[in-house]
Enzyme design. Structure first.
Site, PDB file in Angstrom:
ATOM      1  N   LYS A   9      10.930  -4.726  57.110  1.00 17.96           N
ATOM      2  CA  LYS A   9      10.380  -5.621  56.096  1.00 17.96           C
ATOM      3  C   LYS A   9      10.582  -7.100  56.462  1.00 17.96           C
ATOM      4  O   LYS A   9      11.312  -7.421  57.401  1.00 17.96           O
ATOM      5  CB  LYS A   9      11.029  -5.277  54.739  1.00 17.96           C
ATOM      6  CG  LYS A   9      10.705  -3.847  54.268  1.00 17.96           C
ATOM      7  CD  LYS A   9      11.287  -3.558  52.884  1.00 17.96           C
ATOM      8  CE  LYS A   9      10.938  -2.148  52.412  1.00 17.96           C
ATOM      9  NZ  LYS A   9      11.408  -1.890  51.022  1.00 17.96           N
ATOM     10  N   TYR A  49       2.040   0.367  48.227  1.00 19.99           N
ATOM     11  CA  TYR A  49       3.001   0.619  47.150  1.00 19.99           C
ATOM     12  C   TYR A  49       2.324   0.983  45.825  1.00 19.99           C
ATOM     13  O   TYR A  49       2.909   0.812  44.752  1.00 19.99           O
ATOM     14  CB  TYR A  49       3.928  -0.585  46.978  1.00 19.99           C
ATOM     15  CG  TYR A  49       5.082  -0.611  47.970  1.00 19.99           C
ATOM     16  CD1 TYR A  49       6.004   0.435  48.027  1.00 19.99           C
ATOM     17  CD2 TYR A  49       5.257  -1.678  48.837  1.00 19.99           C
ATOM     18  CE1 TYR A  49       7.069   0.419  48.916  1.00 19.99           C
ATOM     19  CE2 TYR A  49       6.327  -1.709  49.740  1.00 19.99           C
ATOM     20  CZ  TYR A  49       7.224  -0.655  49.771  1.00 19.99           C
ATOM     21  OH  TYR A  49       8.285  -0.675  50.643  1.00 19.99           O
ATOM     22  N   ASN A 112      15.339  -5.122  51.057  1.00 17.81           N
ATOM     23  CA  ASN A 112      16.224  -4.092  51.603  1.00 17.81           C
ATOM     24  C   ASN A 112      15.845  -3.605  52.995  1.00 17.81           C
ATOM     25  O   ASN A 112      16.111  -2.478  53.377  1.00 17.81           O
ATOM     26  CB  ASN A 112      16.382  -2.937  50.603  1.00 17.81           C
ATOM     27  CG  ASN A 112      15.064  -2.275  50.277  1.00 17.81           C
ATOM     28  OD1 ASN A 112      14.037  -2.621  50.861  1.00 17.81           O
ATOM     29  ND2 ASN A 112      15.089  -1.317  49.365  1.00 17.81           N
ATOM     30  N   HIS A 115      11.598   0.352  55.159  1.00 16.43           N
ATOM     31  CA  HIS A 115      10.938   1.412  54.401  1.00 16.43           C
ATOM     32  C   HIS A 115      10.907   2.654  55.266  1.00 16.43           C
ATOM     33  O   HIS A 115      10.713   2.559  56.478  1.00 16.43           O
ATOM     34  CB  HIS A 115       9.488   1.045  54.050  1.00 16.43           C
ATOM     35  CG  HIS A 115       8.662   2.253  53.683  1.00 16.43           C
ATOM     36  ND1 HIS A 115       8.723   2.833  52.442  1.00 16.43           N
ATOM     37  CD2 HIS A 115       7.841   3.039  54.427  1.00 16.43           C
ATOM     38  CE1 HIS A 115       7.940   3.911  52.440  1.00 16.43           C
ATOM     39  NE2 HIS A 115       7.396   4.050  53.632  1.00 16.43           N
ATOM     40  N   GLU A 126       0.785   7.463  55.195  1.00 19.69           N
ATOM     41  CA  GLU A 126       1.248   6.119  55.550  1.00 19.69           C
ATOM     42  C   GLU A 126       0.980   5.816  57.023  1.00 19.69           C
ATOM     43  O   GLU A 126       0.549   4.703  57.363  1.00 19.69           O
ATOM     44  CB  GLU A 126       2.734   5.978  55.214  1.00 19.69           C
ATOM     45  CG  GLU A 126       2.986   5.990  53.699  1.00 19.69           C
ATOM     46  CD  GLU A 126       4.458   6.067  53.315  1.00 19.69           C
ATOM     47  OE1 GLU A 126       4.745   6.150  52.114  1.00 19.69           O
ATOM     48  OE2 GLU A 126       5.331   6.048  54.211  1.00 19.69           O
TER      49      GLU A 126
HETATM   50  P1  ATP Z   1      10.902   2.330  50.315  1.00 25.24           P
HETATM   51  O1  ATP Z   1       9.779   3.011  49.563  1.00 25.24           O
HETATM   52  O2  ATP Z   1      10.629   0.853  50.546  1.00 25.24           O
HETATM   53  O3  ATP Z   1      11.309   3.067  51.535  1.00 25.24           O
HETATM   54  P2  ATP Z   1      12.816   3.535  48.577  1.00 25.24           P
HETATM   55  O4  ATP Z   1      11.993   4.779  48.754  1.00 25.24           O
HETATM   56  O5  ATP Z   1      14.268   3.604  48.905  1.00 25.24           O
HETATM   57  O6  ATP Z   1      12.210   2.328  49.397  1.00 25.24           O
HETATM   58  P3  ATP Z   1      11.447   3.126  46.087  1.00 25.24           P
HETATM   59  O7  ATP Z   1      11.972   3.635  44.799  1.00 25.24           O
HETATM   60  O8  ATP Z   1      10.296   3.821  46.738  1.00 25.24           O
HETATM   61  O9  ATP Z   1      12.687   3.012  47.097  1.00 25.24           O
HETATM   62  O10 ATP Z   1      11.075   1.597  45.859  1.00 25.24           O
HETATM   63  C1  ATP Z   1      10.218   0.934  46.763  1.00 25.24           C
HETATM   64  C2  ATP Z   1      10.730  -0.467  47.019  1.00 25.24           C
HETATM   65  O11 ATP Z   1      10.605  -1.229  45.831  1.00 25.24           O
HETATM   66  C3  ATP Z   1      12.209  -0.552  47.384  1.00 25.24           C
HETATM   67  O12 ATP Z   1      12.477  -0.368  48.736  1.00 25.24           O
HETATM   68  C4  ATP Z   1      12.536  -1.978  46.982  1.00 25.24           C
HETATM   69  O13 ATP Z   1      12.120  -2.889  47.988  1.00 25.24           O
HETATM   70  C5  ATP Z   1      11.662  -2.172  45.762  1.00 25.24           C
HETATM   71  N1  ATP Z   1      12.439  -1.922  44.557  1.00 25.24           N
HETATM   72  C6  ATP Z   1      12.832  -0.722  44.061  1.00 25.24           C
HETATM   73  N2  ATP Z   1      13.558  -0.855  42.953  1.00 25.24           N
HETATM   74  C7  ATP Z   1      13.618  -2.194  42.716  1.00 25.24           C
HETATM   75  C8  ATP Z   1      14.212  -2.995  41.713  1.00 25.24           C
HETATM   76  N3  ATP Z   1      14.908  -2.459  40.719  1.00 25.24           N
HETATM   77  N4  ATP Z   1      14.058  -4.339  41.811  1.00 25.24           N
HETATM   78  C9  ATP Z   1      13.356  -4.899  42.809  1.00 25.24           C
HETATM   79  N5  ATP Z   1      12.766  -4.194  43.796  1.00 25.24           N
HETATM   80  C10 ATP Z   1      12.895  -2.872  43.752  1.00 25.24           C
HETATM   81 MG    MG Z   2       9.878   4.825  48.504  1.00 28.83          MG
END
Ligand code: ATP
Ligand code: MG
Length: 137
Positions: A9, A49, A112, A115, A126
């Site tokens: 990211k 997303y 974070n 992904h 994807e």
């Molecule tokens: P990713 O899909 O990016 O691999 P993930 O599967 O661990 O991450 P998801 O629940 O799919 O988590 O959320 C997608 C992304 O949205 C997260 O990686 C983070 O960047 C963002 N995100 C999730 N929860 C929050 C939150 N509470 N506040 C801000 N951003 C968030």
């Molecule tokens: Mg995810």
């Protein structure tokens, strides 16, 4: 063997962590079989997303994912999808296990660092959104 889709990211590229994150990926036994650095458009990020489009953080998430270049990747290995999720660590770096990418490098739940696909079905979709077969080897 299995393939998963990964994104380094904007917080990763901004802090010059591409190599450091890739070292963790390769050390875990995952092979980087496709890799490209791109600037995501708003439309691309919104599509990627889409499942989160009703969440309160959706706007912030799209804003962040388009705030700078990202590195999109295809990773290959035994149980690549589950293995990469393990190597990434929990979504919130504060809850991520020691040694994971997010524990080591991430500063917040929003920014974070990585992904990784969460299922075989999503991995396929994807990868297809960002890669042509000829760009994976
Ligand atoms: P990713 O899909 O990016 O691999 P993930 O599967 O661990 O991450 P998801 O629940 O799919 O988590 O959320 C997608 C992304 O949205 C997260 O990686 C983070 O960047 C963002 N995100 C999730 N929860 C929050 C939150 N509470 N506040 C801000 N951003 C968030
Ligand atoms: Mg995810």
């Amino acid at each position: 063997t299995e393939r998963t889709f990964s994104i380094l990211k904007p917080d990763a590229t901004k802090r010059n962590l591409t190599g450091a994150v890739n070292a963790v990926i390769e050390k875990a036994g995952l092979r980087i079989v496709g890799q490209r650095r791109i600037q995501m458009s708003k439309a691309q990020a919104e599509k990627f997303y889409e499942v989160h489009n009703a969440r309160p953080f959706f706007g912030e998430l799209v804003e962040f994912m388009t705030s700078g270049p990202v590195v999109v990747q295809v990773l290959e290995g035994e149980n690549a999808i589950a293995k990469y999720r393990e190597v990434m660590g929990a979504t919130n770096p504060a809850q991520a296990a020691e040694g994971t990418i997010r524990k080591t490098f991430s500063e917040s739940v929003g920014e974070n660092t990585v992904h990784g696909s969460d299922s075989a079905e999503n991995a396929k979709l994807e990868i297809a959104q960002f890669f042509q077969d000829a760009d994976i080897a």
